[in-house]
Design an enzyme around this catalytic site. Structure first.
Site, PDB file in Angstrom:
ATOM      1  N   TYR A   1      -1.600  -0.409  10.391  1.00 49.64           N
ATOM      2  CA  TYR A   1      -1.725  -0.661   8.952  1.00 49.64           C
ATOM      3  C   TYR A   1      -0.495  -0.144   8.205  1.00 49.64           C
ATOM      4  O   TYR A   1       0.090  -0.860   7.369  1.00 49.64           O
ATOM      5  CB  TYR A   1      -2.990  -0.012   8.401  1.00 49.64           C
TER       6      TYR A   1
ATOM      7  N   SER B   1       0.850  -1.186   0.000  1.00 47.29           N
ATOM      8  CA  SER B   1       0.000   0.000   0.000  1.00 47.29           C
ATOM      9  C   SER B   1       0.886   1.236   0.000  1.00 47.29           C
ATOM     10  O   SER B   1       1.964   1.235   0.601  1.00 47.29           O
ATOM     11  CB  SER B   1      -0.901   0.030   1.238  1.00 47.29           C
TER      12      SER B   1
END
Length: 252
Positions: A155, A142
């Site tokens: 995350y 990501s």
């Protein structure tokens, strides 16, 4: 399922829907055989795919957060006569929380789902790729891996770990003919977030200001790039993180 005679396949985790299903479909459209792994064991949703191509996809059930799960999947595939030539580590999860109050259980959950599962899947597939004479591993990271995003401590850290895992394995396993690449998407519209990213929604309005092209990407955008990495076009590419975010991460 009938046992194939030494047919090669690419294993895609988190393949039942969203980006994983789109990746499975793109690989099928290349004429490849795909093993779609998910917790549900559902066949990837590939609307409009020709029946003869859809038939080349086999769904398997496994929870990639269990370290033994992908070892079992790879062993079963080999017993069925499959030769694994690639892996796409797409399975993962997202959660947010204020960093000063984030339960450590959430930290461990995201690290297990997004980082440890990548390591265990890569370890599981490694001997099979060596046996096949080499192959490709694509990890889905990501663009949050390089950003400081409020309420996304676990995350962001887990996706930064994916980039580090990719670099180390690319260097260590190159002598075995194995390439490892990290594809790091930005905001991508999927069935899971379509409402939040719909025209007129607050997040969509924000992204129209932040993404130079004024719109988020699609699952098909990610899938097309991943599929291309399994072609000769990516033959000398390994160890890199490819940011697929419409230049949002570098826009000022």
């Amino acid at each position: 399922m009938e046992q194939p005679m030494d047919r090669s396949c690419i294993v895609v985790t988190g393949a039942s829907r969203g980006i994983g299903a789109a990746i499975a479909c793109a690989l099928l459209q290349q004429g490849r055989d795909v093993i779609g792994v998910s917790r549900s064991g559902a066949v990837p949703a590939c609307a409009g795919l020709a029946p003869e191509l859809a038939a080349r996809c086999t769904a398997m059930q496994a929870d990639v957060t269990r370290p033994q799960a992908m070892t079992d999947v790879c062993r079963e595939l080999r017993e069925r006569g499959w030769r694994i030539q690639g892996l796409v580590n797409n399975a993962g999860m997202h959660a947010d929380a204020a960093s000063d109050r984030m339960p450590l259980a959430q930290w461990h959950q995201l690290m297990d789902s997004n980082a440890r599962s990548v390591v265990s899947a890569c370890q599981a597939v490694y001997p099979h790729l060596v046996h096949a004479g080499g192959g490709v591993i694509v990890n889905i990271g990501s663009f949050f891996d390089k950003l400081g995003v409020k309420r996304n401590l676990a995350y962001c850290a887990s996706k930064a770990a994916v980039g580090a895992i990719t670099r180390v394995l690319a260097v260590e396993w190159a002598s075995q003919g194995i390439r490892v690449i990290d594809v790091a998407p930005g905001y991508i519209v999927t069935d899971l977030n379509a409402k939040a990213l719909a025209a007129g929604a607050p997040l969509r309005a924000y992204l129209e200001q932040r993404i130079p092209g004024k719109k988020p990407g699609t699952a098909a955008d990610v899938a097309a790039l991943v599929a291309a990495l399994f072609t000769p076009a990516g033959a000398f590419l390994s160890g890199e993180t490819i940011y697929l975010d419409g230049a949002q991460g570098i826009a000022h």
